[in-house]
Design an enzyme around this catalytic site. Structure first.
Site, PDB file in Angstrom:
ATOM      1  N   ASP A  96       0.693  -1.284   0.136  1.00 43.91           N
ATOM      2  CA  ASP A  96      -0.066   0.024   0.069  1.00 43.91           C
ATOM      3  C   ASP A  96       0.887   1.265   0.023  1.00 43.91           C
ATOM      4  O   ASP A  96       1.613   1.441   0.846  1.00 43.91           O
ATOM      5  CB  ASP A  96      -1.029  -0.113   1.328  1.00 43.91           C
ATOM      6  CG  ASP A  96      -1.978   0.736   1.238  1.00 43.91           C
ATOM      7  OD1 ASP A  96      -2.134   1.871   0.707  1.00 43.91           O
ATOM      8  OD2 ASP A  96      -3.291   0.320   1.631  1.00 43.91           O
ATOM      9  N   ASP A 142      -9.011  -4.271   5.917  1.00 48.21           N
ATOM     10  CA  ASP A 142     -10.220  -5.213   5.365  1.00 48.21           C
ATOM     11  C   ASP A 142     -10.390  -4.806   4.070  1.00 48.21           C
ATOM     12  O   ASP A 142     -10.592  -5.684   3.461  1.00 48.21           O
ATOM     13  CB  ASP A 142     -11.374  -4.889   6.356  1.00 48.21           C
ATOM     14  CG  ASP A 142     -11.688  -3.282   6.213  1.00 48.21           C
ATOM     15  OD1 ASP A 142     -11.252  -2.777   5.742  1.00 48.21           O
ATOM     16  OD2 ASP A 142     -12.703  -3.220   7.043  1.00 48.21           O
ATOM     17  N   ARG A 143     -10.389  -3.731   3.483  1.00 47.52           N
ATOM     18  CA  ARG A 143     -10.593  -3.352   1.882  1.00 47.52           C
ATOM     19  C   ARG A 143      -9.586  -4.006   1.285  1.00 47.52           C
ATOM     20  O   ARG A 143      -9.803  -4.308  -0.040  1.00 47.52           O
ATOM     21  CB  ARG A 143     -11.079  -2.044   1.777  1.00 47.52           C
ATOM     22  CG  ARG A 143      -9.660  -0.832   2.246  1.00 47.52           C
ATOM     23  CD  ARG A 143     -10.110   0.695   2.051  1.00 47.52           C
ATOM     24  NE  ARG A 143      -9.233   1.599   2.473  1.00 47.52           N
ATOM     25  CZ  ARG A 143      -8.953   2.149   3.728  1.00 47.52           C
ATOM     26  NH1 ARG A 143      -9.711   1.579   4.756  1.00 47.52           N
ATOM     27  NH2 ARG A 143      -8.102   2.950   4.062  1.00 47.52           N
ATOM     28  N   THR A 164      -6.939   3.626  -1.717  1.00 46.80           N
ATOM     29  CA  THR A 164      -6.911   2.259  -1.330  1.00 46.80           C
ATOM     30  C   THR A 164      -7.837   1.313  -1.995  1.00 46.80           C
ATOM     31  O   THR A 164      -7.677   0.204  -2.745  1.00 46.80           O
ATOM     32  CB  THR A 164      -6.804   2.163   0.315  1.00 46.80           C
ATOM     33  OG1 THR A 164      -5.742   2.883   0.539  1.00 46.80           O
ATOM     34  CG2 THR A 164      -6.721   0.728   0.453  1.00 46.80           C
ATOM     35  N   ASP A 205      -1.362  -0.199  -4.701  1.00 48.05           N
ATOM     36  CA  ASP A 205      -2.845   0.316  -4.852  1.00 48.05           C
ATOM     37  C   ASP A 205      -2.828   1.816  -5.253  1.00 48.05           C
ATOM     38  O   ASP A 205      -4.085   2.015  -6.012  1.00 48.05           O
ATOM     39  CB  ASP A 205      -3.667   0.103  -3.740  1.00 48.05           C
ATOM     40  CG  ASP A 205      -3.061   0.804  -2.269  1.00 48.05           C
ATOM     41  OD1 ASP A 205      -1.939   0.768  -2.539  1.00 48.05           O
ATOM     42  OD2 ASP A 205      -3.796   0.940  -1.397  1.00 48.05           O
TER      43      ASP A 205
END
Length: 529
Positions: A22, A144-145, A61, A317
């Site tokens: 990320d 979580d995403r 994200t 991302d």
């Protein structure tokens, strides 16, 4: 006569490992590549697309993760932002989190029930499982995403960091393995963490940057008091824990040890938390990337000892942008923070005052991105509010462009090299009419959409500019012949590329990406196996 390129691996890999780091921008990859000695060094000596693109405008994200293993841009995945607004939703909170089920009673966008409901397309794992139900699909991440968007709904296990432990969907209990890992992490968090030692190549970045109200960044070495789970999250410790859990799941489930190819997606989220908390150019980010390189090396070494035949893809991302206070010290005097006048509430109040209207008129998740006009207004009032909003926003010197939903919808889906797209084409790649706003605001380059860094995050992403769009895309497998391609490709190209590696047919009309030939020689890895 030149020697022929060595033969590439001919059989499908037994395990696909898809890793997202990320906020690991193309700029960070290029800056630190020379210093990598571990797992990132291994991947840097595979097939390297240094100019990968999260090609859409909404470089956040959730949209970014939705592209990585679906082959589709947010316009097709439906994941247009981390948070959008549905003014018809049957709850007082009209904001909708990308990875929630907003129909759950008592939920809100801040206290939600996690779900893959909003992802409109299948992931690679879902397609593999449809073709062969024996395929095991696993996803683990720091957010979580990330886990949900890469794993999808058809999956054996999904785990993400829930703030104090790794958790899964509502009603899914800890497995004995996850409980064991969580117990180890709890013990770790319960202990003081001494400062990390700076590698020699980080010492030049160990400089304080003042951002006001006595707050400085740039010299953090990740010392942590016992029990501080928030500091654990924004540190290399979190990525290390995610990789430990991923390796344990691979071993416990014997992924890659059966006749079929399995897949695990791994979301390394700490780089993003570090970037938001400290910026991208200080000692903190240097320490974070050195640790990520080291931990990935340990992860791959652990898999190698098991004899697994695995193929890795690593990307991000989105990219990221350093804080303007440091950018101004580093030769970018025009770097600045956004004016609070562009906040949705401030716009709403100003428009209401001018037009004599009351109540919330404009909804949005910040000073840029999608904005929505209240549906409680009459058609005539909505038209007046829209006209006034566009005029006010376009008059702001920090605004690059404002596009209406009608303008974006009328634009053909973009094609060709992503580095050559117009802003309107980027917006089209993020546009899904049922969820997108009435208009879209884009700030000028080097404008950070955070008003006050003393109250929270100091730096962010989300813009349509290349520092947020450009990410590395790295493929590695034992025996692969390395090569480097600096021309632009997209993260949506990852799914068809991996699908070709395992002989999985994906109808071209169902995705936006194209297969990348990762055979360095005359062979074509995109040809059906």
């Amino acid at each position: 006569m030149p020697a022929a390129a060595p033969a590439q691996p001919s059989a499908p890999p037994k395990l696909i490992i898809a890793i997202s780091m990320d906020q690991f921008s193309g700029n960070l990859f290029e800056e630190y590549r020379q210093h990598f000695t571990g797992g990132l060094a291994r991947l840097s000596n595979g097939v390297v697309f240094s100019h990968g693109y999260q090609s859409h405008a909404a470089t956040e994200t959730c949209p970014g993760h939705s592209t990585i293993l679906t082959g589709s841009r947010p316009a097709r995945t439906g994941i247009i932002a981390n948070t959008w607004f549905d003014l018809s939703v049957g709850r007082s909170d009209k904001a909708v989190y990308c990875a929630e089920d907003e129909t759950q009673p008592g939920s809100s966008s801040g206290d939600y029930v996690a779900s893959p409901l909003h992802l409109r397309v299948p992931t690679l794992g879902g397609r593999m499982k449809k073709a062969n139900p024996a395929t095991r699909v696993v996803s683990v991440a720091g957010k979580d995403r990330a886990a949900i968007m890469m794993g999808g709904p058809n999956i054996e296990q999904t785990w993400w960091w829930g703030g104090k432990s790794y958790v899964s969907y509502k009603g899914v209990p800890e497995t004995p393995l996850v409980a064991k890992v969580n117990a180890s992490i709890a013990t770790l968090i319960g202990q003081d963490r001494p400062p990390m030692e700076l590698p020699d190549f980080c010492t030049g970045k160990d400089l304080p940057i003042s951002i006001g109200a006595g707050k400085t960044v740039g010299t953090g070495h990740f010392a942590r008091a016992a029990g501080d789970a928030r500091a654990f999250r924004a540190s290399p410790e979190q990525d290390a824990a995610t990789l430990v859990l991923a390796a344990a799941l691979i071993e416990d489930m014997a992924l890659g040890k059966q006749a079929q190819t399995d897949i695990i997606s791994i979301g390394m989220s700490a780089t993003d938390y570090v970037g938001h908390t400290y910026g991208t150019s200080g000692a903190e980010m240097c320490l974070q990337l050195a640790a990520a390189d080291r931990e990935l090396g340990a992860f791959f070494d652990r898999l190698d000892k098991s004899g697994l035949d695995y193929e890795v893809v690593l990307t991000a991302d989105h990219g990221g942008h350093d804080l303007p206070e440091r950018n101004r010290q580093h030769g970018a005097p025009d770097a600045q923070r956004v004016t609070e006048a562009l906040a949705p509430k401030a716009l709403s109040d100003a428009i209401g005052l001018k037009l004599g209207l009351t109540g919330q008129l404009i909804y949005g998740d910040g000073p840029a991105g999608d904005m929505y006009i209240s549906k409680a207004l009459t058609a005539s009032q909505r038209a007046r509010v829209k006209t006034e909003a566009l005029a006010m926003i376009r008059a702001q010197p920090q605004v690059e462009a404002v596009f209406t939903a009608e303008q974006i919808a009328a634009t053909p889906a973009p094609s060709g090299p992503p580095e050559r797209w117009s802003l309107l084409q980027e917006a089209r790649a993020s546009f899904y009419a049922p969820r997108s706003g009435d208009f879209l605001v884009m700030l000028k380059p080097r404008v950070t959409p955070i008003y006050d860094p003393t109250k929270g995050y100091v730096a962010t992403h989300g813009s349509p500019w290349d520092y947020d769009r450009r990410v590395p895309i790295l493929f590695w497998r034992k025996g692969i012949q390395p090569f480097e391609q600096p021309l632009g490709v997209e993260t949506v190209d990852i799914l068809p590329t991996l699908a070709a590696q395992i002989g999985l047919a994906v109808p071209a009309g169902e995705i936006d990406g194209r297969c990348l030939d990762i055979d360095a020689g005359a062979g074509d890895s995109c040809a059906a196996r």
